[in-house]
Motif scaffolding. Structure first.
Motif, PDB file in Angstrom:
ATOM      1  N   CYS A  89       0.836  -1.198   0.000  1.00 61.77           N
ATOM      2  CA  CYS A  89       0.000   0.000   0.000  1.00 61.77           C
ATOM      3  C   CYS A  89       0.870   1.247   0.000  1.00 61.77           C
ATOM      4  O   CYS A  89       1.891   1.301   0.698  1.00 61.77           O
ATOM      5  CB  CYS A  89      -0.912  -0.012   1.227  1.00 61.77           C
ATOM      6  SG  CYS A  89      -1.983   1.427   1.343  1.00 61.77           S
ATOM      7  N   CYS A  94       1.286  -1.531   4.014  1.00 64.55           N
ATOM      8  CA  CYS A  94       0.618  -2.798   4.353  1.00 64.55           C
ATOM      9  C   CYS A  94       0.423  -3.658   3.093  1.00 64.55           C
ATOM     10  O   CYS A  94       0.218  -3.119   2.008  1.00 64.55           O
ATOM     11  CB  CYS A  94      -0.739  -2.532   4.987  1.00 64.55           C
ATOM     12  SG  CYS A  94      -0.617  -1.963   6.685  1.00 64.55           S
ATOM     13  N   CYS A 105      -6.565  -2.358   0.991  1.00 65.99           N
ATOM     14  CA  CYS A 105      -5.598  -2.383   2.086  1.00 65.99           C
ATOM     15  C   CYS A 105      -6.329  -2.705   3.389  1.00 65.99           C
ATOM     16  O   CYS A 105      -7.259  -1.989   3.771  1.00 65.99           O
ATOM     17  CB  CYS A 105      -4.897  -1.035   2.200  1.00 65.99           C
ATOM     18  SG  CYS A 105      -3.705  -1.032   3.558  1.00 65.99           S
ATOM     19  N   CYS A 107      -5.279  -2.369   6.376  1.00 61.98           N
ATOM     20  CA  CYS A 107      -4.874  -1.517   7.511  1.00 61.98           C
ATOM     21  C   CYS A 107      -5.787  -0.301   7.680  1.00 61.98           C
ATOM     22  O   CYS A 107      -6.328  -0.073   8.756  1.00 61.98           O
ATOM     23  CB  CYS A 107      -3.427  -1.076   7.349  1.00 61.98           C
ATOM     24  SG  CYS A 107      -2.279  -2.470   7.476  1.00 61.98           S
ATOM     25  N   HIS A 108      -5.969   0.477   6.621  1.00 63.99           N
ATOM     26  CA  HIS A 108      -6.815   1.671   6.728  1.00 63.99           C
ATOM     27  C   HIS A 108      -7.771   1.779   5.533  1.00 63.99           C
ATOM     28  O   HIS A 108      -8.267   2.845   5.223  1.00 63.99           O
ATOM     29  CB  HIS A 108      -5.954   2.936   6.829  1.00 63.99           C
ATOM     30  CG  HIS A 108      -4.841   2.834   7.816  1.00 63.99           C
ATOM     31  ND1 HIS A 108      -3.515   2.716   7.453  1.00 63.99           N
ATOM     32  CD2 HIS A 108      -4.858   2.787   9.180  1.00 63.99           C
ATOM     33  CE1 HIS A 108      -2.764   2.618   8.523  1.00 63.99           C
ATOM     34  NE2 HIS A 108      -3.540   2.651   9.580  1.00 63.99           N
ATOM     35  N   TYR A 109      -7.950   0.672   4.849  1.00 66.75           N
ATOM     36  CA  TYR A 109      -9.001   0.531   3.830  1.00 66.75           C
ATOM     37  C   TYR A 109      -8.861   1.421   2.587  1.00 66.75           C
ATOM     38  O   TYR A 109      -9.869   1.798   1.992  1.00 66.75           O
ATOM     39  CB  TYR A 109     -10.386   0.677   4.469  1.00 66.75           C
ATOM     40  CG  TYR A 109     -10.540  -0.292   5.598  1.00 66.75           C
ATOM     41  CD1 TYR A 109     -10.612  -1.658   5.353  1.00 66.75           C
ATOM     42  CD2 TYR A 109     -10.511   0.162   6.914  1.00 66.75           C
ATOM     43  CE1 TYR A 109     -10.684  -2.559   6.402  1.00 66.75           C
ATOM     44  CE2 TYR A 109     -10.575  -0.740   7.970  1.00 66.75           C
ATOM     45  CZ  TYR A 109     -10.657  -2.100   7.708  1.00 66.75           C
ATOM     46  OH  TYR A 109     -10.715  -2.985   8.736  1.00 66.75           O
TER      47      TYR A 109
END
Ligand code: FES
Length: 161
Positions: A89, A94, A105, A107-109
């Motif tokens: 990402c 990520c 992703c 982790c934080h979309y």
């Protein structure tokens, strides 16, 4: 000691400043190393929507290739639908997952569109995913990675790690 004319002084100063500017921009120090051409898949083994993970341009860089089933920018193969990207990402590195035709992703979309050069269209990431140009050998169907367009997350140079 030799005296400079005003014209010589201005010319020398301009040259020095230009050289300093180029050096600061990295033109003097950035090596232009060639990317290796690496076989990463064969067209006969690809299934639509099933990602193939590989390392490129070195063992520490995870990348992913996918056959989208619809034409994509930079796509190769008979349907121009096979593309590859860095699998990290561009927000904080990520590892990405491929779901429903896009990279997501966990982790934080952030979400990236593999049909549009890896464009980010949701989330905290602001940069496109670095795309890996591909080349197909027509006789064999072998797919080769040929480079990286964009800087892989966490690196100052794709080839120097
Ligand atoms: S690391 Fe992917 S959105 Fe933050």
């Amino acid at each position: 000691m030799m005296a400079l004319t005003r014209r010589q002084f201005v010319k020398a100063s301009a040259s020095g400043l230009a050289a300093l500017g180029l050096a600061r921009a990295g033109f003097w120090f950035a090596p232009s190393l060639p990317y290796a051409s690496v076989k990463v898949a064969n067209l006969a083994n690809l299934e639509v929507g099933k990602p193939v993970y590989f390392s490129y341009p070195d063992a520490r860089s995870q990348a992913v290739l996918v056959k989208l089933g619809t034409r994509a920018i930079g796509g190769v193969g008979p349907d121009r639908d096979v593309v590859a990207f860095s699998a990290s990402c561009t927000h904080m590195g990520c590892p990405l997952q491929f779901k429903n035709g896009r990279f997501v992703c966990p982790c934080h979309y952030s979400m990236f569109d593999p049909a549009k050069n890896g464009e980010v269209y949701q989330g905290l990431a602001t940069e496109f995913l670095p795309q890996i140009p591909l080349e197909v050998v027509p006789q064999s169907g072998d797919v080769f990675a040929k480079g990286v367009e964009g800087l892989i997350w966490g690196r100052v140079s794709n080839l120097l790690g």
